[in-house]
Design a protein around this motif. Structure first.
Motif, PDB file in Angstrom:
ATOM      1  N   GLY A  78      11.308 -11.283  25.985  1.00  0.00           N
ATOM      2  CA  GLY A  78      10.527 -10.091  25.714  1.00  0.00           C
ATOM      3  C   GLY A  78      10.234  -9.788  24.279  1.00  0.00           C
ATOM      4  O   GLY A  78      10.996 -10.071  23.384  1.00  0.00           O
ATOM      5  N   PRO A  79       9.044  -9.203  24.030  1.00  0.00           N
ATOM      6  CA  PRO A  79       8.652  -8.885  22.684  1.00  0.00           C
ATOM      7  C   PRO A  79       9.319  -7.631  22.148  1.00  0.00           C
ATOM      8  O   PRO A  79       9.772  -6.790  22.917  1.00  0.00           O
ATOM      9  CB  PRO A  79       7.135  -8.694  22.818  1.00  0.00           C
ATOM     10  N   GLY A  80       9.328  -7.489  20.855  1.00  0.00           N
ATOM     11  CA  GLY A  80       9.809  -6.255  20.254  1.00  0.00           C
ATOM     12  C   GLY A  80       8.880  -5.130  20.606  1.00  0.00           C
ATOM     13  O   GLY A  80       7.684  -5.324  20.760  1.00  0.00           O
ATOM     14  N   GLY A  81       9.392  -3.950  20.755  1.00  0.00           N
ATOM     15  CA  GLY A  81       8.588  -2.824  21.214  1.00  0.00           C
ATOM     16  C   GLY A  81       7.437  -2.509  20.293  1.00  0.00           C
ATOM     17  O   GLY A  81       7.595  -2.470  19.097  1.00  0.00           O
ATOM     18  N   ARG A  82       6.273  -2.263  20.877  1.00  0.00           N
ATOM     19  CA  ARG A  82       5.151  -1.786  20.099  1.00  0.00           C
ATOM     20  C   ARG A  82       5.438  -0.360  19.717  1.00  0.00           C
ATOM     21  O   ARG A  82       5.689   0.492  20.549  1.00  0.00           O
ATOM     22  CB  ARG A  82       3.861  -1.893  20.936  1.00  0.00           C
ATOM     23  N   ARG A  83       5.411  -0.078  18.424  1.00  0.00           N
ATOM     24  CA  ARG A  83       5.876   1.220  17.938  1.00  0.00           C
ATOM     25  C   ARG A  83       4.809   2.295  18.061  1.00  0.00           C
ATOM     26  O   ARG A  83       3.632   2.052  17.892  1.00  0.00           O
ATOM     27  CB  ARG A  83       6.264   1.110  16.462  1.00  0.00           C
ATOM     28  N   ARG A  84       5.266   3.488  18.357  1.00  0.00           N
ATOM     29  CA  ARG A  84       4.402   4.657  18.273  1.00  0.00           C
ATOM     30  C   ARG A  84       4.965   5.577  17.217  1.00  0.00           C
ATOM     31  O   ARG A  84       6.166   5.638  16.990  1.00  0.00           O
ATOM     32  CB  ARG A  84       4.292   5.368  19.615  1.00  0.00           C
ATOM     33  N   PHE A  85       4.111   6.286  16.536  1.00  0.00           N
ATOM     34  CA  PHE A  85       4.524   7.144  15.427  1.00  0.00           C
ATOM     35  C   PHE A  85       4.368   8.607  15.810  1.00  0.00           C
ATOM     36  O   PHE A  85       3.533   8.971  16.589  1.00  0.00           O
ATOM     37  CB  PHE A  85       3.653   6.858  14.195  1.00  0.00           C
ATOM     38  N   VAL A 116     -12.415   2.441  13.516  1.00  0.00           N
ATOM     39  CA  VAL A 116     -12.451   1.271  14.399  1.00  0.00           C
ATOM     40  C   VAL A 116     -11.710   0.067  13.805  1.00  0.00           C
ATOM     41  O   VAL A 116     -11.272  -0.816  14.550  1.00  0.00           O
ATOM     42  CB  VAL A 116     -13.902   0.879  14.746  1.00  0.00           C
ATOM     43  N   TRP A 117     -11.584   0.006  12.488  1.00  0.00           N
ATOM     44  CA  TRP A 117     -10.849  -1.122  11.908  1.00  0.00           C
ATOM     45  C   TRP A 117      -9.385  -1.131  12.343  1.00  0.00           C
ATOM     46  O   TRP A 117      -8.769  -2.185  12.438  1.00  0.00           O
ATOM     47  CB  TRP A 117     -10.962  -1.105  10.382  1.00  0.00           C
ATOM     48  N   THR A 118      -8.848   0.062  12.629  1.00  0.00           N
ATOM     49  CA  THR A 118      -7.441   0.122  13.042  1.00  0.00           C
ATOM     50  C   THR A 118      -7.252  -0.416  14.455  1.00  0.00           C
ATOM     51  O   THR A 118      -6.118  -0.697  14.857  1.00  0.00           O
ATOM     52  CB  THR A 118      -6.897   1.554  12.961  1.00  0.00           C
ATOM     53  N   TRP A 119      -8.344  -0.573  15.215  1.00  0.00           N
ATOM     54  CA  TRP A 119      -8.220  -1.192  16.529  1.00  0.00           C
ATOM     55  C   TRP A 119      -7.687  -2.617  16.394  1.00  0.00           C
ATOM     56  O   TRP A 119      -6.999  -3.117  17.287  1.00  0.00           O
ATOM     57  CB  TRP A 119      -9.569  -1.234  17.249  1.00  0.00           C
ATOM     58  N   VAL A 120      -8.018  -3.266  15.267  1.00  0.00           N
ATOM     59  CA  VAL A 120      -7.585  -4.634  15.015  1.00  0.00           C
ATOM     60  C   VAL A 120      -6.384  -4.679  14.082  1.00  0.00           C
ATOM     61  O   VAL A 120      -5.387  -5.364  14.360  1.00  0.00           O
ATOM     62  CB  VAL A 120      -8.736  -5.482  14.429  1.00  0.00           C
ATOM     63  N   THR A 121      -6.447  -3.933  12.972  1.00  0.00           N
ATOM     64  CA  THR A 121      -5.349  -4.002  11.996  1.00  0.00           C
ATOM     65  C   THR A 121      -4.033  -3.522  12.593  1.00  0.00           C
ATOM     66  O   THR A 121      -2.960  -4.008  12.219  1.00  0.00           O
ATOM     67  CB  THR A 121      -5.674  -3.169  10.747  1.00  0.00           C
ATOM     68  N   MET A 155      -1.618   4.169   3.985  1.00  0.00           N
ATOM     69  CA  MET A 155      -1.117   3.079   4.819  1.00  0.00           C
ATOM     70  C   MET A 155      -1.462   3.325   6.283  1.00  0.00           C
ATOM     71  O   MET A 155      -1.915   2.421   6.995  1.00  0.00           O
ATOM     72  CB  MET A 155       0.402   2.937   4.646  1.00  0.00           C
ATOM     73  N   GLN A 156      -1.275   4.554   6.749  1.00  0.00           N
ATOM     74  CA  GLN A 156      -1.623   4.873   8.132  1.00  0.00           C
ATOM     75  C   GLN A 156      -3.128   4.742   8.382  1.00  0.00           C
ATOM     76  O   GLN A 156      -3.546   4.237   9.427  1.00  0.00           O
ATOM     77  CB  GLN A 156      -1.166   6.296   8.466  1.00  0.00           C
ATOM     78  N   THR A 157      -3.926   5.188   7.426  1.00  0.00           N
ATOM     79  CA  THR A 157      -5.375   5.111   7.579  1.00  0.00           C
ATOM     80  C   THR A 157      -5.847   3.671   7.727  1.00  0.00           C
ATOM     81  O   THR A 157      -6.777   3.381   8.475  1.00  0.00           O
ATOM     82  CB  THR A 157      -6.072   5.763   6.370  1.00  0.00           C
ATOM     83  N   LEU A 158      -5.199   2.765   7.041  1.00  0.00           N
ATOM     84  CA  LEU A 158      -5.605   1.370   7.064  1.00  0.00           C
ATOM     85  C   LEU A 158      -5.038   0.597   8.256  1.00  0.00           C
ATOM     86  O   LEU A 158      -5.707  -0.300   8.774  1.00  0.00           O
ATOM     87  CB  LEU A 158      -5.176   0.676   5.766  1.00  0.00           C
ATOM     88  N   PHE A 159      -3.822   0.935   8.682  1.00  0.00           N
ATOM     89  CA  PHE A 159      -3.116   0.056   9.605  1.00  0.00           C
ATOM     90  C   PHE A 159      -2.661   0.691  10.920  1.00  0.00           C
ATOM     91  O   PHE A 159      -2.243  -0.053  11.819  1.00  0.00           O
ATOM     92  CB  PHE A 159      -1.876  -0.524   8.909  1.00  0.00           C
ATOM     93  N   VAL A 191       0.836  -1.209   0.000  1.00  0.00           N
ATOM     94  CA  VAL A 191       0.000   0.000   0.000  1.00  0.00           C
ATOM     95  C   VAL A 191       0.865   1.251   0.000  1.00  0.00           C
ATOM     96  O   VAL A 191       0.587   2.212  -0.730  1.00  0.00           O
ATOM     97  CB  VAL A 191      -0.944  -0.001   1.220  1.00  0.00           C
ATOM     98  N   ARG A 192       1.915   1.242   0.788  1.00  0.00           N
ATOM     99  CA  ARG A 192       2.785   2.421   0.853  1.00  0.00           C
ATOM    100  C   ARG A 192       3.501   2.659  -0.470  1.00  0.00           C
ATOM    101  O   ARG A 192       3.657   3.801  -0.909  1.00  0.00           O
ATOM    102  CB  ARG A 192       3.798   2.249   1.980  1.00  0.00           C
ATOM    103  N   ALA A 193       3.925   1.580  -1.132  1.00  0.00           N
ATOM    104  CA  ALA A 193       4.643   1.731  -2.402  1.00  0.00           C
ATOM    105  C   ALA A 193       3.701   2.078  -3.546  1.00  0.00           C
ATOM    106  O   ALA A 193       4.027   2.901  -4.405  1.00  0.00           O
ATOM    107  CB  ALA A 193       5.398   0.439  -2.722  1.00  0.00           C
ATOM    108  N   ALA A 194       2.526   1.456  -3.573  1.00  0.00           N
ATOM    109  CA  ALA A 194       1.603   1.655  -4.688  1.00  0.00           C
ATOM    110  C   ALA A 194       0.763   2.911  -4.544  1.00  0.00           C
ATOM    111  O   ALA A 194       0.330   3.488  -5.549  1.00  0.00           O
ATOM    112  CB  ALA A 194       0.697   0.434  -4.827  1.00  0.00           C
ATOM    113  N   PHE A 195       0.519   3.344  -3.321  1.00  0.00           N
ATOM    114  CA  PHE A 195      -0.342   4.511  -3.105  1.00  0.00           C
ATOM    115  C   PHE A 195       0.440   5.596  -2.360  1.00  0.00           C
ATOM    116  O   PHE A 195       1.226   6.306  -2.941  1.00  0.00           O
ATOM    117  CB  PHE A 195      -1.612   4.092  -2.359  1.00  0.00           C
ATOM    118  N   ASP A 196       0.222   5.703  -1.054  1.00  0.00           N
ATOM    119  CA  ASP A 196       0.997   6.694  -0.295  1.00  0.00           C
ATOM    120  C   ASP A 196       1.019   6.331   1.180  1.00  0.00           C
ATOM    121  O   ASP A 196       0.310   5.436   1.635  1.00  0.00           O
ATOM    122  CB  ASP A 196       0.445   8.109  -0.492  1.00  0.00           C
ATOM    123  N   TYR A 197       1.829   7.046   1.914  1.00  0.00           N
ATOM    124  CA  TYR A 197       2.025   6.780   3.334  1.00  0.00           C
ATOM    125  C   TYR A 197       0.762   7.064   4.142  1.00  0.00           C
ATOM    126  O   TYR A 197       0.444   6.346   5.098  1.00  0.00           O
ATOM    127  CB  TYR A 197       3.174   7.637   3.846  1.00  0.00           C
TER     128      TYR A 197
END
Length: 295
Positions: free
Chosen positions: A288-295, A119-124, A105-109, A96-102
């Protein structure tokens, strides 16, 4: 020792581990006209006639949920199913990021403080990740610890734990970011990653067997309670100081707290215990898990 029924995904004691000894939804798919599975001692199990409550509920679902249905694979394999979904989502992010835009990608994921109504991003956002190192770290932890928890709580409860803890961890993180909105623009902020769910898995095992040996970075053996306690202290420190860079420490803390609470519930209400060591490749897993990222 608890046993997992491969037909319905439930966890039972030795006396009820066989499908005919509990309200197994898989019994409805067996060709059993003579009531072979009827033990004669439990009226809740019907060999040839009648249906259990579980079976009647399953009949209302327009999908074959029985032992031979399309959902049969997922019983006992939800850990690996979620791992596959994580990597497919990560690949979708790149496409999505390569074919469309950043921004798309943020809106979806990405779960963002400016757009909690997406609300879909609560899961994605639970399955999306911020980079290769991020997803590899979380995948390793889920791969080693996930099957242990799934074995003791059942596939359905494991799936609920994973999704609910992941979503609540992300929502808790953006709640903090909403308070800080004076420094965040609509194009910044947000959280993604499965580490909230991974910490919940870690928390469950910490309660079930705090002395479970975990090999930190595959080298240093430490009890799992030390690992969990270290993450809690680490997260609380950075939340209090406002530091931590791009790591979502509140998401980590909330995920761990959910896992600890659920582990305590299991321990009080079921007679189960976790093994003394991990049984993958001679025992031991990473720390331990890898850090959950914040943007």
């Amino acid at each position: 020792m608890p046993y997992n029924c491969r037909h319905c995904g439930g966890t039972f004691c030795a006396d009820h581990r066989l499908p005919e000894n509990h309200d197994c939804t898989g019994l409805q798919d067996w060709n059993d006209p003579q009531g072979v599975f009827d033990s004669g001692f439990d009226d809740s199990v019907n060999g040839g006639g009648g249906t259990s409550k579980a079976s009647s509920l399953a009949d209302k679902i327009p999908i074959n949920t029985g032992a031979g249905g399309p959902l049969a694979y997922f019983r006992g394999n939800m850990t690996y199913t979620f791992l596959v979904l994580m990597w497919l989502t990560f690949a979708a992010q790149l496409v999505v990021r390569a074919a469309f835009d950043y921004e798309l990608m943020q809106t979806l994921f990405v779960l963002r403080p400016y757009y909690p109504e997406y609300v879909w991003t609560w899961v994605t956002s639970v399955f999306a990740h911020g980079g290769l190192y991020h997803i590899v770290g979380n995948s390793i932890v889920i791969f080693f610890f996930g099957p242990l928890v799934e074995r003791y709580v059942g596939s359905r409860n494991f799936a609920i734990l994973f999704l609910v803890s992941g979503a609540l961890a992300g929502l808790s993180q953006i709640a903090i970011q909403i308070v800080e909105l004076n420094t965040i623009t609509p194009l910044t902020g947000g959280v993604l990653g499965a580490s909230g769910a991974a910490l919940a898995i870690l928390g469950v095992l910490t309660i079930l067997n705090p002395d479970l040996k975990v090999y930190l970075y595959f080298i240093l053996p430490v009890p799992i309670w030390v690992l969990a306690g270290g993450y809690a202290i680490f997260s609380i420190f950075f939340i209090g100081t406002g530091g931590g860079g791009n790591v979502a420490h509140m998401a980590h803390l909330v995920g761990l707290a959910i896992g600890l609470a659920y582990g305590q519930y299991i321990k009080q209400n079921r007679n189960v215990s976790a093994p003394n060591r991990l049984e993958f490749g001679g025992g031991g897993g990473p720390g331990g898990p890898g850090g959950r990222r914040r943007f």
